[in-house]
Write an enzyme that holds these catalytic residues in place. Sequence first.
Site, short mmCIF file in Angstrom:
data_model
loop_
_atom_site.label_atom_id
_atom_site.label_comp_id
_atom_site.label_asym_id
_atom_site.label_seq_id
_atom_site.Cartn_x
_atom_site.Cartn_y
_atom_site.Cartn_z
N LYS A 172 -26.68 2.81 53.19
CA LYS A 172 -27.87 1.99 52.66
C LYS A 172 -27.20 0.56 52.81
CE LYS A 172 -28.84 1.09 48.11
NZ LYS A 172 -29.00 1.58 46.51
N LYS A 188 -23.02 0.11 51.48
CA LYS A 188 -23.96 -0.29 51.45
C LYS A 188 -23.79 -1.51 51.61
CE LYS A 188 -25.95 -0.85 46.06
NZ LYS A 188 -25.84 -0.77 45.06
C1 PBG Z 1 -27.20 0.36 42.01
C2 PBG Z 1 -28.20 0.62 43.29
C3 PBG Z 1 -28.97 -0.34 44.01
C4 PBG Z 1 -29.79 0.60 44.22
C5 PBG Z 1 -29.07 1.66 44.09
N1 PBG Z 1 -28.36 1.79 43.70
C6 PBG Z 1 -29.36 -1.69 43.66
C7 PBG Z 1 -28.56 -3.19 43.68
O1 PBG Z 1 -27.64 -3.08 44.59
O2 PBG Z 1 -29.20 -3.88 43.85
C8 PBG Z 1 -31.30 0.34 44.96
C9 PBG Z 1 -31.93 0.92 45.60
C10 PBG Z 1 -33.08 0.78 46.10
O3 PBG Z 1 -33.01 -0.26 47.03
O4 PBG Z 1 -34.14 1.32 46.23
N2 PBG Z 1 -27.27 0.55 41.15
#
Ligand code: PBG
Length: 324
Positions: A248, A195
Amino acid sequence: MAFPQDRPRRLRRTEAVRRMVRETRLSVSDLIAPLFVVHGRDRREPIASMPGQFRWSVDTLIKEATELKLMGIPAVLLFGIPDRKDERGTAATDPNGIVPQAVRALKDQVPDLLVITDICIDEYTSHGHCGIVRDGRIVNDETLECLRAMALSHARAGADVVAPSDMMDGRVGAIRAELDAQGFSELPILSYAAKFASCFYAPFRDAADSSPRFGDRLSYQMDPANSREALREVDLDLEEGADLVMVKPALPFLDVIAAVRARVTVPVAAYQVSGEYSMIKAAAANGWLDEPRAIMESLLSIKRAGADLILTYFAKDAARQLNR
Ligand code: PBG
């Protein structure tokens, strides 16, 4: 052989021949729909930064989920938006919190739909970080305790898969140990393994009101420049017991999806995140892109790169096109 004998256009002449030689196919079964759930009743609040997406209360969520299920979408990913936030994100571990409530209702009323829950405390903390904050730093090991409790509360409510998205070190192992000790050894973990610290999460943070109140997420989410490190994260998560791994965001990281696919034997998921969704929506609203085609081309590219599963806010639109 070369031109004029060799003419690749022969295989592009008609839709019938193009269809026969098509290498990649998208299927409704590949799609997972992320959904935001809030307290209350009869709520369906539009999310300004994500046109066409809503915050659902449990009753309206059931209707939406039923529709998704009827369209053939196999799974949803739940994000909870609590009505109170605090330093430690305590609402995240409440056995009667918003996500456990939603999971129970979904498993009761739409039993065949797979329910995946996001495990991360950022929507629940007053500072908006994905971990416990001490002296302005995000502390790793203490956060693991919250994540264990959060995963357990979702498991007890009936979640089919838990998906940690926080990027703390050791969280997959910690959650696996907790689940195993509490009788959930058969519950799979979908790890947000690679991520990245991305600007493309901005619309989500507006939807979940989870922007960090200070600093940024660079000390835990990955540097977008690093693909070898992504493989290291994937290796570690698999060693710790992840059953599926995720990359991601998706579109800016197609090379990482392909590299992960080449390295592992477990299913690979990719998350087409909020910013990827909203940029297509915004361009389409201005008449600059053909929305249905932009949806299918972006999803196809993610599949072609090697993703088996795609988390996407376009799940319903894509299913509608695929079911035609
Ligand atoms: C954290 C989380 C995020 C997203 C999914 N899980 C936000 C972040 O890391 O700031 C982002 C998903 C998206 O942008 O569609 N709980």
